[in-house]
Scaffold this motif. Sequence first.
Motif: not given
Length: 241
Positions: A107-110, A171-173, A185-186, A203-211
Amino acid sequence: MKFTFIGLFCIVLFYSLESAAQKRTGSHTISLNCLSEFDPTTSNWKLAKSVSFSPTSDEKSFEPGMGIVLALPVKPDTGHLFTKMQHGDLELEFDFAVAKQSNSGVYLQGRYEVQIFDSWGVKTPAFYDCGGIYQRWDESRSPKKGFEGFAPKQNACKEPGAWQHFKITFQSPRFDKSGKKITNAKFIKVLLNDVVVQENVEVTGPTRSAAFEDERPLGPLMFQGDHGPVAIRNIRYTMLE
């Protein structure tokens, strides 16, 4: 006039090259001689000198030592591995090996997951296969709670037990002065075993099971440790800011 144009071109080229060099700073290899570069870990994470996963069965073994970090989840200890390092734009490389039918992720940036999975032999990969960008999840959505998710362009996965390689450019948001997000984020590029499997994926937001469910300019790397055996080595990153 001709001289002035050439001189101006050289000045612009010089500063462009200098700017490009400044964008690639802070190259670092995470030491796996101990776990000091990570937050405190649960007992499912171990250091090893060598690891062996059978490609045809659940058989596995490891030799304690240094150089490899290994997840062997056993309830209740199924925690994830977080770096103390916080990153924005990043180029990340690491080797991994998974057991048969095992499942993990980085997970990038968790927050934004690239899937690690035993996808050996899969003909038409989905977002949950190795190299996929995992889907987002919203309990309030109906009828499908899962959305987005990006399958890899092709299946570049090796057999379980084999060492494989990821190279991820992220690339971070972006946020304005008030803290409002203005750019998603990209994943600029994801290579699995030297094959491009993702390119320019937002990606428009954190993916499933993100921290973390929020989005911020910085966050840690997170390796998932609750779904199955996975071994990681040669973790290297370069800050791109």
